[in-house]
Every structure is written in structure tokens, then in C-alpha cells.
Scaffold this motif. Structure first.
Motif, PDB file in Angstrom:
ATOM      1  N   MET A 163      56.140  40.426  39.412  1.00 42.48           N
ATOM      2  CA  MET A 163      55.305  41.567  39.095  1.00 42.48           C
ATOM      3  C   MET A 163      53.826  41.263  38.575  1.00 42.48           C
ATOM      4  O   MET A 163      53.600  40.271  37.853  1.00 42.48           O
ATOM      5  N   LYS A 164      53.046  42.086  39.196  1.00 50.29           N
ATOM      6  CA  LYS A 164      51.693  42.099  38.734  1.00 50.29           C
ATOM      7  C   LYS A 164      51.087  42.585  37.450  1.00 50.29           C
ATOM      8  O   LYS A 164      51.690  44.161  37.326  1.00 50.29           O
ATOM      9  N   PHE A 165      50.454  42.287  36.673  1.00 51.12           N
ATOM     10  CA  PHE A 165      50.178  43.029  35.451  1.00 51.12           C
ATOM     11  C   PHE A 165      48.487  43.610  35.919  1.00 51.12           C
ATOM     12  O   PHE A 165      47.487  42.915  36.384  1.00 51.12           O
ATOM     13  N   GLU A 166      48.520  45.080  35.606  1.00 49.65           N
ATOM     14  CA  GLU A 166      47.261  45.673  36.447  1.00 49.65           C
ATOM     15  C   GLU A 166      45.914  45.079  35.906  1.00 49.65           C
ATOM     16  O   GLU A 166      45.049  45.370  36.680  1.00 49.65           O
ATOM     17  N   ARG A 167      45.832  44.787  34.738  1.00 51.49           N
ATOM     18  CA  ARG A 167      44.596  44.418  34.095  1.00 51.49           C
ATOM     19  C   ARG A 167      44.064  43.006  34.474  1.00 51.49           C
ATOM     20  O   ARG A 167      42.878  42.636  34.411  1.00 51.49           O
ATOM     21  N   TYR A 168      45.040  42.115  35.171  1.00 51.89           N
ATOM     22  CA  TYR A 168      44.657  40.865  35.615  1.00 51.89           C
ATOM     23  C   TYR A 168      45.029  40.607  37.134  1.00 51.89           C
ATOM     24  O   TYR A 168      45.576  41.382  37.640  1.00 51.89           O
ATOM     25  N   ASN A 217      46.766  38.312  40.049  1.00 52.07           N
ATOM     26  CA  ASN A 217      47.774  37.725  40.398  1.00 52.07           C
ATOM     27  C   ASN A 217      47.493  35.978  40.417  1.00 52.07           C
ATOM     28  O   ASN A 217      46.180  35.579  40.381  1.00 52.07           O
ATOM     29  N   LEU A 218      48.447  35.046  40.179  1.00 49.87           N
ATOM     30  CA  LEU A 218      48.323  33.802  40.297  1.00 49.87           C
ATOM     31  C   LEU A 218      48.261  33.392  41.806  1.00 49.87           C
ATOM     32  O   LEU A 218      48.907  34.257  42.469  1.00 49.87           O
TER      33      LEU A 218
END
Length: 691
Positions: free
Chosen positions: A534-539, A541-542
Motif C-alpha cells: 500500500m502507498k502512504f499518501e504523503r510519500y 512509492n518505492l
């Protein structure tokens, strides 16, 4: 008065006040007894077998009070005239004093016998009938009238000059011992013995697979008997001076006028006991009125519910796929069922089941949900008039402590999440039933077929499996603490044991399956999508790296073709719901191990790192970091890192967080592009005993 048979005597100053007080007390007792008898006779609700026995006690008390009152009147008359005079009825009143006293004591014994028959022989209804109680009363009355005749016809009743009454000459002799045994010891000791026997009997009923309604009736009858014991105990305590005088008379040390004081305390005891008994009668009447009002109210609620739901089900507009209509039935059922009797609750479940509204065979969207429905103490018992066939019934998340299924077919029933503490399953067919996440503390399976049962995540503390043992059962994350299953039982059955607390408090093998999905980025690399992560909205993706990614001199993957990397800041995470490790976690035996290969291209940059951490979340997704790993800034390329830590008590979810953070960007003059990377991330849970 015959002057020739009377002589002058010395009267102490306290005789007359004592006589007057005794008369007043007996008048009060007589009035209370008359009032009580009037209420019992006039109140139709009191025309029961138990109230007939209470009325018998009132009659005995009334007769005893009137007889003692007559004796006190003659005593007062002699004391006022300061004479010794054996009035004509003296011997008769002495005889009646023993008879009526015995009648009162045996009336309490009859009530104790009646409660004994109700509890031990509940099906022998003829023994409980009012006709039999009248027969018992007649027999006891004849007995108490016969045994004092020994005193009447053998001259044992003599005029006691000091106490101005006719009674036995008290000394250590057969007639006195005979009187004490027949009058006091037999009825009182037998009543006490019955109470203690019934107390143990009811405790055994509670421990065994006794239907709840039978147990509650037995407990109610025992409570009534306990009130009688309290009355007897109070009477014995108040009449202690009389008993003391009687005991001292065996050794010729009794005071001359001791029985005046002893009888006075006896009069006080009758007033106190009868006042308490009057309160008991009043309370019984109030309880009877309340029960009748409650029964009427319950019947009105039940009838209105059946009429309302029947009209809805039979209406042309009813559609079992209409969630609004099904929710209405469910909400209304949960709302009204807590106000109904146990039998009415059972009938409502059959009503909904027979209309196929609780069938597990249907999709969940076409079933009525009874979440939170109160089925406490409800009994489903097969009988000639009731076919207890509840196959595939769905009763998820019900509140059903002490529920009973007796000779029922509940194959493939769904009791997921139900609160069924103290439930009893007696000789029932349970093949394929699902009790996942249910609380079955103190449950009893007595001769029931319990094959292929799902007990995963179930609390089975103190459970009893009588006769038949479970077979082919799922015990994943099940609490079997103090269950009666032996090591031999567990070894003989086909079962699934993971994360299970065994009867002796130890744990079975722990499911140490690797938990992280796509920890090496291979699936993401193939699909080119982050489905597992899952992606963290503030950052950001890898990114997905391969060997020599973009000619940046990135290393080869540890396993496979891809791994995670970034040349700036990138974050991704996964959640794991760990409810199937809840026993280990909440008993503080659960630990996790997290490992990964991590590193950076250029070493010795303090602000650049790759990390993996694990956070322990509660049900509201709040909680701290439990542990993690971070790349060594002094090394370049992939290196293996691993750590273990305990999982905090109360943890419901674990979150794995992977991060690359480059705070020192590469310069145009740098020979290499700074990147940090992560590969082959693994997480598993294991057990570790507390020190």
C-alpha cells in the motif's frame, strides 16, 4: 374459684408485669395469625399447595398463641390474688401446649418435605398436589396429638406452684427426653437435614447437564426453604433462655421461676417469627402478582410480534432479497426478545427458522441477522410435540449463556462469535457446526456428535467433552485451558492445532508461516503494480530495481530479478490481522522476527538509510513501533539484517513499513548515483515462554 383448693403464696414484684407482657405478646400473635389466615383464605392467588402449608403454619401458631394466652390469663389471675390454685383446665392446657408447639414445629417440616419433593421428584406431580398436602397435614396433626397423651394419662402433667402452670416435672428422665426428641429434635433436625441435602443436590444439578429451567426452579424452591431455616434459627436463638432452663433442670439447678422467663422469650419469639412469616407471605403475594403481570405483558408482546412479522412475510410485497425488510425483522426480533420468557424466545427462533429466515444455506444477504439477540437460558429440547431439527441454522453473535440443546440436530449450524458461556449440548447431532470466535467457557458436550467442528478462535476454558470426543476438529487459536480433554484424547483425534492453548496451559505448535506477501518485489515486478503493498499518501512509492538499474551500478537482486529501491524518499507498507495469534499475544508469549537484505550504493552517508519496522496496532489502528531493522551506513551493497521482539498484549494488527530515505542527493561530480534498496523481506511469528 374454689377457696378450699387455694392457698396464699408470695408473689414477686416482677411477676405481674411479666404476665401482662406475655398476654400482650400472645394477643399480638393471635391478631397477626388471624389476619394472615384471612388473607390466605380470601386471596385466590394463595390457593396453592405451598400456601396451604403456609396456612397450616399460621393455624398452628394461632392455636399455640391462644393456648398460651389462656395459660397466661390464669397465671395472672392467681398472681393478682396471690394464691396457689390449680384451675380445672390446667392439665388440659398443659397437654395442648405440647401439642400445639409440636404442630408448629412439624408444620415447618412439612414445608421442607414439600420443597424436597419439588426439587428431587419434579415429575411426580401428584405428590405436589394440594390433596396430598392436606393428607400430610392430617397425618402430622394426628401424630402431634397422640404422642403427648403419654403425659396426659400417666400423670406426668402436674401443677407447678412456682410458675403457676401445669407441665411435666422436669428432670433427667425418659418422659422428658421423649418430649424433647418428639417435640423439638425430630422436626427441627429433619428440617435442617433436608436443607443441607437439597443444597448439595442443587450444587450437583448446577455442575451436571441439568436444563436451566429445572435448575432455576430448584434454586427458587431452595431459597424458600432457606427462609424457613432462618425462621427456625431465629426461634431457637430467641428461645435460648427456655432451653437453658430445661437443660439446668436435668441437674436440679434450674431457677424456681425460670419458666416464666423462658415462656416470655418464647412469646417474643412467636411474635418475631410470625411477623417475619407475615412479611414472607406478603412478599410471596407480591411476587405472584408481579409474575402474573409479567406473563400477561410478555404474551401481549409475543402476540403483537407474531402478528406483525406474519403479516409482513405473507404479504405479496415481501422479498427475501429486500435487505430493508430483513433488517426490520432482525431489529424488531432483537428488540423484543429480551422481554420474553425462555419458551417464547425458543418459539420465535423456530418461527423464523421454519420460514427459512435463519438458514445458513442462503446467502448472507438473504438471512435475518440476530446479532446481540438475548437467548440466555433458552432450552431447545426434543420431545414428542417438538421436533428439534435446526440444521443449518444461523445464530451468529447471539448472547446465549446457559443455552441448552437437548437431542437436537444442529448439523452445520453457524454460531460464529456467539457468547455461549455455560452452554449444554446433550446427545445432539452437531456435525459440521461452526463455533468460530465464540465464547464457550464452561460448555458441556454430553454424548453429542462433534465431528468436523470449527472451534477456531474459540474460548473453551473449563469445557467438558463427556462420552464422545471431538474428531476432525479445527482448534486453531483455541483456548482449551482446564478442558477435560486428555493427552490421549488429543493424540487420537484428527485435528488442526496451531497457536492453541492446551488444557495444561502449554501451547501447541505455532504457525510460523512467512507473512509478508511479495517481500522480494517479484510479483510487483512481473505485474508492474503494487497490489500487495500500500502507498502512504504523503510519500512516493518505492521503485522496482534490477541489476544496474538505469546504469546506476545497482547490485544484483538477492533472489529473483527485482527488489525495492529509491534515490530519494519512498515508503510502502502492508497490514496483517493477527487474530489467529490472539491467545499467544494476550498471554504475552508471541514474538516476531523480521529480516531483510538492505543497503545503499555509497557508504558513510549518515543521512541516507533503508529501514523496515513493525508497528503493533490495536483494533483502532493505534499503537507503537514494536521493533525494526535499519541498514548500516558504513557498508555498501546488500547485507542481511534481522531482529526479534515481543508483540504487545492487545495487538490485533501488525503493520510492516519499508522505507528508503536519501537526504544527501548525488552531485554531478559523483562517480555513482546514491540509491538505497531492500530485498527479500520476511516476517514470521513464534512462541517464546516468559521468564
Amino acid at each position: 374459684m374454689d377457696a378450699e383448693n387455694s392457698t396464699k403464696t408470695i408473689v414477686e414484684s416482677w411477676f405481674i408485669p411479666i404476665d401482662i407482657l406475655a398476654i400482650i405478646l400472645n394477643v399480638i400473635t393471635t391478631i397477626l395469625a388471624i389476619i394472615a389466615l384471612t388473607l390466605i383464605i380470601c386471596d385466590k392467588s394463595c390457593r396453592t399447595a405451598s400456601m396451604i402449608l403456609v396456612g397450616n403454619s399460621c393455624v398452628a401458631t394461632l392455636m399455640f398463641a391462644v393456648e398460651i394466652l389462656c395459660m397466661n390469663v390464669f397465671t395472672l389471675q392467681n398472681d393478682l390474688n396471690q394464691i396457689r390454685y390449680e384451675y380445672p383446665l390446667c392439665v388440659v392446657l398443659g397437654y395442648l401446649s405440647y401439642t400445639t408447639c409440636a404442630m408448629e414445629n412439624y408444620s415447618f417440616l412439612l414445608q421442607a418435605v414439600y420443597r424436597y419433593l419439588l426439587i428431587v421428584y419434579p415429575t411426580r406431580t401428584f405428590w405436589h398436589s394440594w390433596q396430598m398436602q392436606i393428607l400430610y397435614i392430617c397425618i402430622s396433626s394426628i401424630m402431634v396429638g397422640i404422642f403427648p397423651m403419654l403425659f396426659l394419662f400417666t400423670g406426668q402433667l402436674t401443677y407447678d406452684v412456682d410458675n403457676q402452670m401445669c407441665q411435666m416435672y422436669l428432670r433427667f428422665s425418659f418422659p422428658v427426653v421423649y418430649m424433647a426428641v418428639c417435640l423439638y429434635m425430630i422436626p427441627v433436625s429433619t428440617t435442617m437435614s433436608i436443607y443441607f441435602i437439597l443444597t448439595r443436590y442443587v450444587k450437583r444439578m448446577n455442575a451436571n447437564t441439568t436444563p436451566t429451567n429445572a435448575l432455576s426452579r430448584a434454586q427458587r424452591d431452595l431459597k424458600m426453604l432457606r427462609r424457613i431455616i432462618i425462621l427456625i434459627a431465629i426461634l431457637i436463638a430467641i428461645c435460648f433462655p427456655y432451653q437453658l432452663v430445661l437443660f439446668l433442670s436435668f441437674f436440679n439447678h434450674a431457677p424456681k421461676q425460670g419458666f416464666r422467663i423462658g415462656f416470655l422469650f418464647g412469646d417474643i419469639g412467636m411474635v418475631v417469627v410470625f411477623t417475619i412469616q407475615q412479611n414472607i407471605i406478603s412478599q410471596a403475594n407480591r411476587e405472584q402478582d408481579q409474575r402474573q403481570a409479567k406473563i400477561l405483558r410478555q404474551q401481549n408482546i409475543y402476540d403483537a410480534y407474531i402478528n406483525d412479522i406474519s403479516a409482513l412475510i405473507l404479504s405479496p410485497s415481501f422479498n427475501e432479497s429486500n435487505r430493508h425488510q430483513l433488517n426490520y425483522i432482525g431489529f424488531k426480533t432483537v428488540d423484543i426478545i429480551k422481554h420474553l420468557s425462555k419458551a417464547q424466545k425458543r418459539d420465535i427462533i423456530f418461527f423464523l427458522y421454519n420460514h427459512k429466515l435463519l438458514s445458513r444455506n442462503k446467502p448472507a444477504s438473504q438471512r435475518v441477522d440476530l446479532i446481540g439477540a438475548d437467548l440466555t437460558d433458552v432450552e431447545f429440547v426434543r420431545s414428542p410435540s417438538l421436533n428439534c431439527d435446526l440444521r443449518n441454522i444461523s445464530l451468529q453473535y447471539i448472547l446465549a449463556s446457559n443455552i441448552v440443546f437437548d437431542r437436537c440436530d444442529i448439523s452445520f449450524a453457524l454460531f460464529q462469535g456467539a457468547w455461549m458461556v455455560g452452554a449444554k449440548f446433550i446427545k445432539s447431532i452437531m456435525h459440521g457446526a461452526n463455533f468460530g470466535k465464540a465464547n464457550l467457557t464452561d460448555v458441556v458436550f454430553d454424548g453429542s456428535n462433534i465431528n468436523l467442528i470449527d472451534f477456531s478462535h474459540t474460548i473453551l476454558v473449563n469445557s467438558k467433552f463427556l462420552e464422545l470426543k471431538p474428531h476432525g476438529t479445527d482448534f486453531t487459536n483455541t483456548d482449551l485451558l482446564n478442558s477435560d480433554l486428555t493427552d490421549k484424547d488429543l493424540s487420537n483425534m484428527k485435528y488442526r492445532f496451531y497457536n492453541t492453548r492446551l488444557p495444561n496451559g502449554t501451547f501447541s505448535a505455532v504457525d510460523s508461516t512467512q507473512l509478508i506477501a511479495d517481500g522480494g518485489a517479484e510479483n510487483t515486478c512481473t505485474r508492474d503494480s503494487h497490489r500487495e503493498w500500500m502507498k502512504f499518501e504523503r510519500y512516493s512509492n518505492l521503485d522496482l530495481y534490477t541489476a544496474n538499474y538505469r546504469n546506476w551500478s545497482t547490485p544484483k537482486p538477492v533472489n529473483g530479478k527485482c527488489y525495492f529501491g529509491k534515490n530519494s524518499l519512498g515508503v510502502m507498507y502492508q497490514y496483517f490481522s493477527k487474530t489467529h495469534y490472539s491467545l499467544l499475544i494476550n498471554n504475552e508469549h508471541a514474538y516476531f522476527n523480521v529480516s531483510a537484505y538492505m543497503g545503499c550504493t555509497i557508504p558513510n552517508r549518515e543521512n541516507d538509510r533503508a529501514l523496515v519496522d513493525v508497528r503493533c496496532f490495536d483494533q483502532f489502528y493505534n499503537g507503537p513501533v514494536c521493533g525494526g531493522i535499519e541498514s548500516n551506513r558504513n557498508l555498501s551493497g546488500f547485507h542481511f539484517y534481522s531482529t526479534s521482539a515481543s508483540i504487545l498484549k492487545g495487538t490485533v494488527h501488525l503493520r510492516i513499513w519499508i522505507e528508503v530515505n536519501i537526504k544527501s542527493p548525488s552531485k554531478p561530480t559523483d562517480a555513482l548515483i546514491q540509491n538505497c534498496f531492500i530485498d527479500d523481506i520476511k516476517l514470521f511469528i513464534f512462541r517464546k515462554d516468559k521468564r
